[in-house]
Design a protein around this motif. Structure first.
Motif, PDB file in Angstrom:
ATOM      1  N   PHE A 183       0.861  -1.177   0.000  1.00 19.71           N
ATOM      2  CA  PHE A 183       0.000   0.000   0.000  1.00 19.71           C
ATOM      3  C   PHE A 183       0.898   1.228   0.000  1.00 19.71           C
ATOM      4  O   PHE A 183       1.801   1.351   0.830  1.00 19.71           O
ATOM      5  CB  PHE A 183      -0.889  -0.026   1.249  1.00 19.71           C
ATOM      6  CG  PHE A 183      -1.893   1.096   1.342  1.00 19.71           C
ATOM      7  CD1 PHE A 183      -3.180   0.947   0.836  1.00 19.71           C
ATOM      8  CD2 PHE A 183      -1.559   2.310   1.954  1.00 19.71           C
ATOM      9  CE1 PHE A 183      -4.111   1.960   0.934  1.00 19.71           C
ATOM     10  CE2 PHE A 183      -2.489   3.341   2.046  1.00 19.71           C
ATOM     11  CZ  PHE A 183      -3.763   3.162   1.531  1.00 19.71           C
ATOM     12  N   THR A 184       0.671   2.146  -0.946  1.00 18.82           N
ATOM     13  CA  THR A 184       1.507   3.345  -1.060  1.00 18.82           C
ATOM     14  C   THR A 184       0.873   4.494  -0.294  1.00 18.82           C
ATOM     15  O   THR A 184      -0.193   4.987  -0.646  1.00 18.82           O
ATOM     16  CB  THR A 184       1.691   3.752  -2.537  1.00 18.82           C
ATOM     17  OG1 THR A 184       2.197   2.651  -3.279  1.00 18.82           O
ATOM     18  CG2 THR A 184       2.649   4.934  -2.645  1.00 18.82           C
ATOM     19  N   MET A 185       1.527   4.934   0.785  1.00 20.89           N
ATOM     20  CA  MET A 185       1.002   6.030   1.597  1.00 20.89           C
ATOM     21  C   MET A 185       1.303   7.379   0.929  1.00 20.89           C
ATOM     22  O   MET A 185       1.994   7.431  -0.095  1.00 20.89           O
ATOM     23  CB  MET A 185       1.596   5.969   3.001  1.00 20.89           C
ATOM     24  CG  MET A 185       1.255   4.665   3.733  1.00 20.89           C
ATOM     25  SD  MET A 185       1.529   4.740   5.522  1.00 20.89           S
ATOM     26  CE  MET A 185       3.282   5.057   5.613  1.00 20.89           C
ATOM     27  N   SER A 186       0.774   8.459   1.511  1.00 18.32           N
ATOM     28  CA  SER A 186       0.930   9.786   0.906  1.00 18.32           C
ATOM     29  C   SER A 186       2.394  10.225   0.837  1.00 18.32           C
ATOM     30  O   SER A 186       2.760  11.073   0.028  1.00 18.32           O
ATOM     31  CB  SER A 186       0.115  10.820   1.673  1.00 18.32           C
ATOM     32  OG  SER A 186       0.536  10.878   3.024  1.00 18.32           O
ATOM     33  N   THR A 187       3.234   9.648   1.706  1.00 13.76           N
ATOM     34  CA  THR A 187       4.669   9.962   1.692  1.00 13.76           C
ATOM     35  C   THR A 187       5.422   9.140   0.648  1.00 13.76           C
ATOM     36  O   THR A 187       6.636   9.252   0.529  1.00 13.76           O
ATOM     37  CB  THR A 187       5.276   9.656   3.071  1.00 13.76           C
ATOM     38  OG1 THR A 187       5.035   8.266   3.376  1.00 13.76           O
ATOM     39  CG2 THR A 187       4.641  10.530   4.147  1.00 13.76           C
ATOM     40  N   ASN A 188       4.672   8.291  -0.086  1.00 13.18           N
ATOM     41  CA  ASN A 188       5.216   7.345  -1.068  1.00 13.18           C
ATOM     42  C   ASN A 188       5.908   6.142  -0.424  1.00 13.18           C
ATOM     43  O   ASN A 188       6.485   5.305  -1.126  1.00 13.18           O
ATOM     44  CB  ASN A 188       6.174   8.026  -2.054  1.00 13.18           C
ATOM     45  CG  ASN A 188       5.420   8.892  -3.042  1.00 13.18           C
ATOM     46  OD1 ASN A 188       4.316   8.552  -3.465  1.00 13.18           O
ATOM     47  ND2 ASN A 188       6.005  10.032  -3.408  1.00 13.18           N
ATOM     48  N   LYS A 189       5.857   6.071   0.910  1.00 13.66           N
ATOM     49  CA  LYS A 189       6.354   4.878   1.590  1.00 13.66           C
ATOM     50  C   LYS A 189       5.401   3.718   1.320  1.00 13.66           C
ATOM     51  O   LYS A 189       4.180   3.883   1.372  1.00 13.66           O
ATOM     52  CB  LYS A 189       6.456   5.139   3.094  1.00 13.66           C
ATOM     53  CG  LYS A 189       6.946   3.943   3.891  1.00 13.66           C
ATOM     54  CD  LYS A 189       6.998   4.253   5.392  1.00 13.66           C
ATOM     55  CE  LYS A 189       7.449   3.027   6.174  1.00 13.66           C
ATOM     56  NZ  LYS A 189       7.478   3.296   7.645  1.00 13.66           N
ATOM     57  N   LYS A 190       5.935   2.549   1.059  1.00 13.04           N
ATOM     58  CA  LYS A 190       5.112   1.372   0.785  1.00 13.04           C
ATOM     59  C   LYS A 190       5.097   0.459   2.006  1.00 13.04           C
ATOM     60  O   LYS A 190       6.148   0.136   2.564  1.00 13.04           O
ATOM     61  CB  LYS A 190       5.647   0.615  -0.441  1.00 13.04           C
ATOM     62  CG  LYS A 190       5.541   1.416  -1.739  1.00 13.04           C
ATOM     63  CD  LYS A 190       6.029   0.614  -2.930  1.00 13.04           C
ATOM     64  CE  LYS A 190       5.989   1.426  -4.220  1.00 13.04           C
ATOM     65  NZ  LYS A 190       4.621   1.785  -4.628  1.00 13.04           N
ATOM     66  N   VAL A 191       3.879   0.057   2.407  1.00 15.95           N
ATOM     67  CA  VAL A 191       3.711  -0.798   3.581  1.00 15.95           C
ATOM     68  C   VAL A 191       2.784  -1.955   3.215  1.00 15.95           C
ATOM     69  O   VAL A 191       1.944  -1.837   2.311  1.00 15.95           O
ATOM     70  CB  VAL A 191       3.123  -0.008   4.779  1.00 15.95           C
ATOM     71  CG1 VAL A 191       4.100   1.044   5.257  1.00 15.95           C
ATOM     72  CG2 VAL A 191       1.793   0.638   4.399  1.00 15.95           C
ATOM     73  N   PRO A 192       2.908  -3.096   3.902  1.00 18.57           N
ATOM     74  CA  PRO A 192       2.055  -4.248   3.568  1.00 18.57           C
ATOM     75  C   PRO A 192       0.609  -4.037   4.014  1.00 18.57           C
ATOM     76  O   PRO A 192       0.346  -3.386   5.028  1.00 18.57           O
ATOM     77  CB  PRO A 192       2.702  -5.407   4.339  1.00 18.57           C
ATOM     78  CG  PRO A 192       3.465  -4.770   5.446  1.00 18.57           C
ATOM     79  CD  PRO A 192       3.898  -3.429   4.926  1.00 18.57           C
ATOM     80  N   VAL A 193      -0.321  -4.584   3.241  1.00 14.79           N
ATOM     81  CA  VAL A 193      -1.735  -4.515   3.580  1.00 14.79           C
ATOM     82  C   VAL A 193      -2.427  -5.759   3.020  1.00 14.79           C
ATOM     83  O   VAL A 193      -1.969  -6.330   2.016  1.00 14.79           O
ATOM     84  CB  VAL A 193      -2.388  -3.235   2.995  1.00 14.79           C
ATOM     85  CG1 VAL A 193      -2.423  -3.275   1.480  1.00 14.79           C
ATOM     86  CG2 VAL A 193      -3.784  -3.023   3.550  1.00 14.79           C
ATOM     87  N   GLN A 194      -3.497  -6.197   3.699  1.00  9.81           N
ATOM     88  CA  GLN A 194      -4.309  -7.282   3.158  1.00  9.81           C
ATOM     89  C   GLN A 194      -5.310  -6.696   2.172  1.00  9.81           C
ATOM     90  O   GLN A 194      -6.125  -5.855   2.555  1.00  9.81           O
ATOM     91  CB  GLN A 194      -5.060  -7.994   4.288  1.00  9.81           C
ATOM     92  CG  GLN A 194      -4.190  -8.817   5.214  1.00  9.81           C
ATOM     93  CD  GLN A 194      -5.044  -9.617   6.175  1.00  9.81           C
ATOM     94  OE1 GLN A 194      -5.628 -10.642   5.820  1.00  9.81           O
ATOM     95  NE2 GLN A 194      -5.148  -9.116   7.398  1.00  9.81           N
ATOM     96  N   LEU A 195      -5.242  -7.120   0.939  1.00 13.37           N
ATOM     97  CA  LEU A 195      -6.121  -6.593  -0.102  1.00 13.37           C
ATOM     98  C   LEU A 195      -7.162  -7.652  -0.476  1.00 13.37           C
ATOM     99  O   LEU A 195      -6.813  -8.746  -0.923  1.00 13.37           O
ATOM    100  CB  LEU A 195      -5.304  -6.203  -1.328  1.00 13.37           C
ATOM    101  CG  LEU A 195      -5.798  -5.011  -2.152  1.00 13.37           C
ATOM    102  CD1 LEU A 195      -5.800  -3.754  -1.315  1.00 13.37           C
ATOM    103  CD2 LEU A 195      -4.923  -4.814  -3.381  1.00 13.37           C
ATOM    104  N   MET A 196      -8.422  -7.329  -0.232  1.00 14.99           N
ATOM    105  CA  MET A 196      -9.520  -8.213  -0.608  1.00 14.99           C
ATOM    106  C   MET A 196      -9.831  -8.003  -2.086  1.00 14.99           C
ATOM    107  O   MET A 196      -9.539  -6.939  -2.641  1.00 14.99           O
ATOM    108  CB  MET A 196     -10.771  -7.889   0.217  1.00 14.99           C
ATOM    109  CG  MET A 196     -10.549  -7.833   1.717  1.00 14.99           C
ATOM    110  SD  MET A 196     -12.059  -7.431   2.635  1.00 14.99           S
ATOM    111  CE  MET A 196     -12.407  -5.750   2.098  1.00 14.99           C
TER     112      MET A 196
END
Length: 374
Positions: A183-196
């Motif tokens: 998941f790309t946050m507003s800071t462009n940092k990418k973090v893991p997320v569960q995507l349905m």
């Protein structure tokens, strides 16, 4: 415009005002409707500048029979068994204050409830515990405690409002298709997320000028309630979109006449957001500071004592999982033959987005929020 339509318009205008005021870098979930009703309880007998400010902020200018209109709107929202919407509002008042019989009667007639008296002056901790017991009872344990720091021995009135929803998606997200992505946050940092993920026919709209895509996710068999996902094209655009949002824009973004039904593959984060907000600063900034002032607040219609509102505490929760807002009996609407087709559109919410839960028959916004980080 009917009384119910006028109240709905006022609530929806208030929703946009709240959204802009709460525009930050954190996840947000709030029920504008719950706060709107809670403030109407106080406005019922407010006077002078306190009343004028409240009516201005709540957009009551074009509303007649305000409390009747709210009663009718809530009746419309809770008419179906397709979902459970629970909104609770209570005034907790210092027990030494004598509340007028007229206010008590009006409170009971329009809101089928009554203020609760607690000993803020001599036992603020016990008053805090009482409020939290009330919260636990009304929400079946859903909500966290009210922060203890908000209850002091000079507290006169605390307004507590809660909102939660039990509902299922019309078309659920198969659990075996949920997977981890970035998941790309507003800071462009990418973090893991569960995507349905789910495939089916969904209403969509593209706003080219605003660089937005909008997806409608209906609940239940009737589709009376739905969540709109408002997704900016770029991960760092959310703050700008919220800041420039207006009542007219949000109305158009959620207007059925602009939606097109398409065979779509949807990817949506699995998320749960719980909130407990002190609304004093937010409501003061919106234009109603006097209700919180011990020298300017005038609530002689409630009590002859020198009452003022110490705080308005708002609690809400939204849970978007494979089944809906809560893990209850699922309603499947899978169309088997569609699985053989290629989707016309792929909608992937892998970056910050706005979500709005609306009651479609009345067009009333019940919940508003932003999802910015898993």
């Amino acid at each position: 415009m009917s009384t119910t339509e006028a109240i709905t318009t006022a609530n929806n205008l208030f929703t946009v005002d709240l959204a802009r005021q709460m525009n930050g870098d954190q996840n947000v979930v709030v029920s504008p409707l719950s706060i709107f009703i809670a403030l109407a309880l106080i406005c019922l007998k407010a006077q002078d500048t306190a009343e004028a400010q409240m009516k201005q902020v709540l957009h009551f200018k074009n509303c007649r029979d305000i409390h009747y209109g709210i009663q009718r709107l809530m009746s419309e929202l809770q008419r179906t068994n397709d979902y459970k919407l629970d909104i609770e509002n209570t005034l907790f008042v210092e027990e030494t204050s004598e509340i007028s019989k007229d206010y008590m009667n009006n409170y009971n007639v329009w809101y089928n409830s009554k203020p609760e008296k607690v000993d803020f002056r001599n036992a603020p901790k016990a008053a805090w515990e009482h409020i939290n017991r009330w919260l636990k009872e009304k929400s079946e344990g859903t909500f966290q405690n009210v922060p203890e720091t908000l209850i002091l021995n000079n507290t006169k009135i605390v307004v507590v409002n809660t909102a939660y929803l039990l509902a299922n998606w019309t078309q659920s997200f198969p659990k075996h298709k949920t997977h981890h992505v970035k998941f790309t946050m507003s800071t462009n940092k990418k973090v893991p997320v569960q995507l349905m993920s789910a495939v089916g026919r969904f209403n969509l709209q593209t706003i080219t000028d605003e660089k937005l895509k909008i997806l409608e996710l209906p609940y239940g068999k009737t589709n009376d309630l739905c969540m709109y996902i408002i997704l900016p094209d770029h991960s760092n655009d959310l703050h700008k979109v919220v800041q420039s949002m207006s009542y007219e824009k949000l109305t158009n973004w959620t207007d059925q006449q602009y939606m097109k039904r398409k065979y779509t593959k949807v990817f949506l984060p699995h998320f749960e957001i719980d909130s407990a907000y002190s609304m004093k600063g937010i409501l003061s900034n919106l234009g109603m500071p006097d209700i919180f002032s011990d020298t300017k607040a005038k609530f002689t219609g409630i009590s002859e004592d020198n009452l003022f509102v110490s705080d308005v505490i708002s609690l809400a929760t939204v849970n978007a999982d494979e089944d809906g807002t809560k893990d209850v009996t699922n309603i499947d609407d899978h169309l088997g033959f569609l699985s053989l087709m290629l989707p016309e559109v792929i909608f992937t919410a892998d970056r910050p987005f706005i979500y709005v839960i609306q009651h479609k028959p009345t067009k009333c916004y019940v919940f508003y929020g932003t999802f910015q980080k898993p």
